[in-house]
Design a protein around this motif. Structure first.
Motif, mmCIF file in Angstrom:
data_model
loop_
_atom_site.group_PDB
_atom_site.id
_atom_site.type_symbol
_atom_site.label_atom_id
_atom_site.label_comp_id
_atom_site.label_asym_id
_atom_site.label_seq_id
_atom_site.Cartn_x
_atom_site.Cartn_y
_atom_site.Cartn_z
ATOM 1 N N SER A 9 0.785 -1.257 -0.086
ATOM 2 C CA SER A 9 -0.088 0.024 0.036
ATOM 3 C C SER A 9 0.760 2.207 -0.152
ATOM 4 N N SER A 10 -0.209 2.433 -0.505
ATOM 5 C CA SER A 10 0.706 3.718 0.065
ATOM 6 C C SER A 10 1.878 3.832 1.200
ATOM 7 N N ALA A 11 0.859 3.534 2.002
ATOM 8 C CA ALA A 11 1.940 3.982 3.873
ATOM 9 C C ALA A 11 2.911 2.626 3.868
ATOM 10 N N SER A 12 3.581 1.170 2.791
ATOM 11 C CA SER A 12 5.087 1.389 2.847
ATOM 12 C C SER A 12 6.042 1.773 2.324
ATOM 13 N N HIS A 13 5.638 3.539 1.871
ATOM 14 C CA HIS A 13 6.491 4.180 1.051
ATOM 15 C C HIS A 13 7.029 4.844 1.884
ATOM 16 N N LYS A 14 5.626 5.659 3.647
ATOM 17 C CA LYS A 14 6.207 7.040 3.864
ATOM 18 C C LYS A 14 6.694 7.021 4.893
ATOM 19 N N MET A 15 8.332 7.896 4.564
ATOM 20 C CA MET A 15 9.216 7.399 5.523
ATOM 21 C C MET A 15 9.455 8.985 6.368
ATOM 22 N N ALA A 16 10.308 8.380 7.527
ATOM 23 C CA ALA A 16 11.302 10.085 8.054
ATOM 24 C C ALA A 16 12.497 9.731 8.561
ATOM 25 N N ILE A 17 13.321 11.046 8.422
ATOM 26 C CA ILE A 17 14.913 10.585 8.595
ATOM 27 C C ILE A 17 14.679 11.523 10.196
ATOM 28 N N ILE A 18 15.486 10.807 11.020
ATOM 29 C CA ILE A 18 15.463 11.502 12.366
ATOM 30 C C ILE A 18 16.774 12.041 12.646
ATOM 31 N N GLU B 168 18.956 -15.244 -14.445
ATOM 32 C CA GLU B 168 20.380 -14.826 -14.621
ATOM 33 C C GLU B 168 21.296 -13.591 -14.607
ATOM 34 N N LYS B 169 20.585 -12.995 -14.824
ATOM 35 C CA LYS B 169 20.948 -11.297 -15.564
ATOM 36 C C LYS B 169 20.281 -10.257 -15.072
ATOM 37 N N HIS B 170 20.921 -9.082 -14.819
ATOM 38 C CA HIS B 170 20.251 -7.897 -14.431
ATOM 39 C C HIS B 170 21.131 -6.968 -15.094
ATOM 40 N N HIS B 171 20.589 -5.851 -15.054
ATOM 41 C CA HIS B 171 20.215 -4.806 -15.609
ATOM 42 C C HIS B 171 20.771 -3.156 -14.428
ATOM 43 N N ILE B 172 21.523 -2.202 -15.093
ATOM 44 C CA ILE B 172 21.732 -1.608 -13.636
ATOM 45 C C ILE B 172 21.025 0.267 -14.084
ATOM 46 N N VAL B 173 20.384 0.978 -12.925
ATOM 47 C CA VAL B 173 19.241 2.205 -13.523
ATOM 48 C C VAL B 173 20.092 2.612 -12.480
ATOM 49 N N GLU B 174 19.773 4.567 -12.794
ATOM 50 C CA GLU B 174 20.237 5.315 -12.100
ATOM 51 C C GLU B 174 19.348 6.544 -11.509
ATOM 52 N N ARG B 175 19.265 5.980 -10.876
ATOM 53 C CA ARG B 175 18.216 6.811 -9.696
ATOM 54 C C ARG B 175 18.281 8.190 -9.138
ATOM 55 N N PRO B 176 17.279 9.293 -8.975
ATOM 56 C CA PRO B 176 18.099 10.000 -8.182
ATOM 57 C C PRO B 176 17.830 9.888 -6.804
ATOM 58 N N SER B 177 18.362 10.062 -5.677
ATOM 59 C CA SER B 177 17.856 9.466 -4.542
ATOM 60 C C SER B 177 18.079 10.765 -3.161
ATOM 61 N N ILE B 178 18.150 10.435 -1.732
ATOM 62 C CA ILE B 178 18.265 11.915 -1.294
ATOM 63 C C ILE B 178 19.480 12.156 -0.835
ATOM 64 N N SER C 255 9.034 7.703 -0.180
ATOM 65 C CA SER C 255 9.616 7.142 -0.968
ATOM 66 C C SER C 255 9.533 7.601 -2.411
ATOM 67 N N ASN C 256 8.087 7.978 -3.496
ATOM 68 C CA ASN C 256 8.044 7.529 -4.256
ATOM 69 C C ASN C 256 8.652 9.255 -4.845
ATOM 70 N N ASP C 257 8.793 9.709 -3.540
ATOM 71 C CA ASP C 257 9.057 11.184 -4.177
ATOM 72 C C ASP C 257 10.688 11.259 -4.552
ATOM 73 N N VAL C 258 11.051 10.522 -4.176
ATOM 74 C CA VAL C 258 12.648 10.609 -4.428
ATOM 75 C C VAL C 258 13.555 10.084 -5.036
ATOM 76 N N SER C 259 12.914 8.512 -5.547
ATOM 77 C CA SER C 259 13.567 7.753 -5.987
ATOM 78 C C SER C 259 13.165 6.973 -7.338
ATOM 79 N N LYS C 260 11.402 8.034 -8.459
ATOM 80 C CA LYS C 260 11.074 7.842 -9.227
ATOM 81 C C LYS C 260 11.940 7.937 -10.471
ATOM 82 N N PRO C 261 12.440 8.247 -11.422
ATOM 83 C CA PRO C 261 13.128 8.634 -12.742
ATOM 84 C C PRO C 261 12.140 9.494 -13.035
#
Ligand SMILES: Nc1ncnc2c1ncn2[C@@H]1O[C@H](COP(=O)(O)OP(=O)(O)OP(=O)(O)O)[C@@H](O)[C@H]1O
Ligand SMILES: O=P(O)(O)O[C@H]1[C@H](O)[C@@H](O)[C@H](OP(=O)(O)O)[C@@H](OP(=O)(O)O)[C@H]1O
Ligand SMILES: [Mg+2]
Length: 384
Positions: free
Chosen positions: A158-167, A200-210, A225-231
């Motif tokens: 749910s959307s609640a899973s992505h609500k975080m805090a920096i303390i 067995e395959k992997h793919h690396i994608v760069e994203r914005p972050s905090i 978290s949807n507001d910080v690390s989506k393209p």
């Protein structure tokens, strides 16, 4: 044609444009069948493989919602009565990812993270109370430092899973919202690497972050978290301070991230997942901060073709095991009087290992060597 049953949420199907991919699957020899998981799957089958992302149902079922429980059980029942049907991925593995605390504990089990490698997971602790003194003590024991990120224990659904805090300090302990996991924040110059794994395959994608922070006298920052690390995310949290703009960017080492993908895949026994990694600005070490079940794969070219290849290779390997089982079973009945081969044990898709017969070894005949349990592939694939 192989038959693959699938269940994905409407949101997920739209994001992946999944239903427009039916021709791609058909070209790969796969007939896609949309599952109605509100009903028994028996009459909807037979299926060679079931592909799903039911995280929301899993979370709701855990909370006692009968309808969600029935939906999950319909899939589980089909798998247990058809042990030849492959489940991508097993509920058992996904459950571990849904609980962030389990997820981080699992990372500590990976050989790669246990060893003296450049990959680690930041210190973390589960917090289940608002009591300040208890939390202070637990944070101290787990060596979680300020600032830390407080993440809801339920990681998906749910959307609640992505609500975080920096303390940032002791005063901020008031802002802890249990049940959650507190994880030490590491400065990483606002860059996140998504390691998208497809078998067995992997793919690396760069994203914005905090951006970078230090322990200081400031109030708690709440974020989604949807507001910080989506393209294309850009806001005050992702924009680096002037002094940090001068730091030399670090290019991630593909070999390190590939080894990480393999190590996590072995531990999780999953085929479709994503690992979020940040590189600490000071130590240059790679910190794993999150693992997602069946992520969005945004930025992975030809994802659907790679997915078809994976599903086909799992089914090929399963077919080989079935043929070999049939051969051994014929041989066993021929030589049953001799009593030199022991009874096979059948495992089903929910165990994490895909259907495979595990024979106990007969030291005299060496019969069943090919299928010895300790040589069993992960989900039908051998180690890299
Ligand atoms: N330990 C950490 N140190 C520094 N930044 C962090 C840390 N943990 C999380 N972050 C930041 O917070 C963001 C969200 O964290 P996390 O990935 O755990 O959330 P999520 O809701 O699981 O995200 P996703 O949508 O990718 O599943 C990360 O993308 C990163 O920018
Ligand atoms: O592909 P990335 O950027 O990693 O994003 C994924 C998130 O990491 C997951 O947490 C999302 O899953 P949930 O919607 O189940 O929380 C997942 O949602 P989805 O299943 O709708 O694709 C994605 O948004
Ligand atoms: Mg996540």
């Amino acid at each position: 044609m192989r038959r693959v049953g699938y269940w994905l949420s409407e949101k997920k199907k739209k994001r992946l444009n999944f239903e427009d991919q039916i021709p791609t699957f058909r070209d790969a020899g796969i007939e896609l069948v949309k599952l109605n998981i509100d009903k028994s799957l028996e009459l909807q089958g037979p299926f060679d493989l079931i592909l799903h992302k039911c995280t929301l149902f899993m979370v709701d079922a855990e909370d006692g919602d009968e309808q969600s429980l029935d939906a999950i059980n319909n899939i589980k029942e089909y798998i247990s009565s058809h042990p030849d049907c492959i489940l991508v991925d097993s509920f058992e593995s996904i459950e571990k990812l849904i609980d962030r605390h389990e997820q981080y504990k699992l990372l500590l089990q990976c050989n790669l993270l246990k060893s003296e490698s450049v990959v680690y997971t930041p210190t973390f602790v589960e917090l289940s109370t608002k009591d300040r003194e208890t939390n202070k003590q637990r944070l101290h024991e787990a060596e979680v430092k300020y600032p830390f990120v407080c993440k809801p224990i339920v990681a998906h659904g749910s959307s609640a899973s992505h609500k975080m805090a920096i303390i940032f300090n002791e005063q901020g302990l008031e802002d802890i919202q249990p049940p959650c996991v507190a994880q030490t924040f590491h400065n990483h110059n606002a860059v996140l690497y998504k390691v998208f794994v497809i078998g067995e395959k992997h793919h690396i994608v760069e994203r914005p972050s905090i951006k970078n922070f230090a322990a200081m006298d400031r109030s708690t920052i709440y974020f989604d978290s949807n507001d910080v690390s989506k393209p294309n995310c850009a806001n005050f949290l992702t924009e680096l301070d002037k002094e940090d703009l001068l730091r030399t960017p670090i290019t991630p080492d593909d070999e390190i991230l590939g080894d990480l993908a393999n190590a996590v895949r072995r531990e999780l026994k999953m085929e479709l997942f994503g690992i979020d990694v940040i590189i600490d600005c000071d130590t240059k070490k790679y910190a794993v901060i999150d693992i997602n079940a069946f992520p969005g794969y945004e930025g992975v070219e030809n994802f659907m073709e790679i997915l078809c290849d994976l599903l086909n290779s799992l089914m090929d390997k399963n077919d080989k095991v079935k043929t070999e089982n049939e051969r051994l079973s014929r041989k066993r009945s021929e030589s049953s009087e001799a009593g030199d081969i022991k009874k096979p044990k059948l495992s089903n898709g929910n165990s994490g290992l895909q259907p495979a017969v595990c024979f106990e070894r007969n030291p005299d005949t060496h019969e069943g060597d090919m299928l010895l349990p300790w040589k069993q592939p992960i989900n039908g694939l051998l180690e890299h």
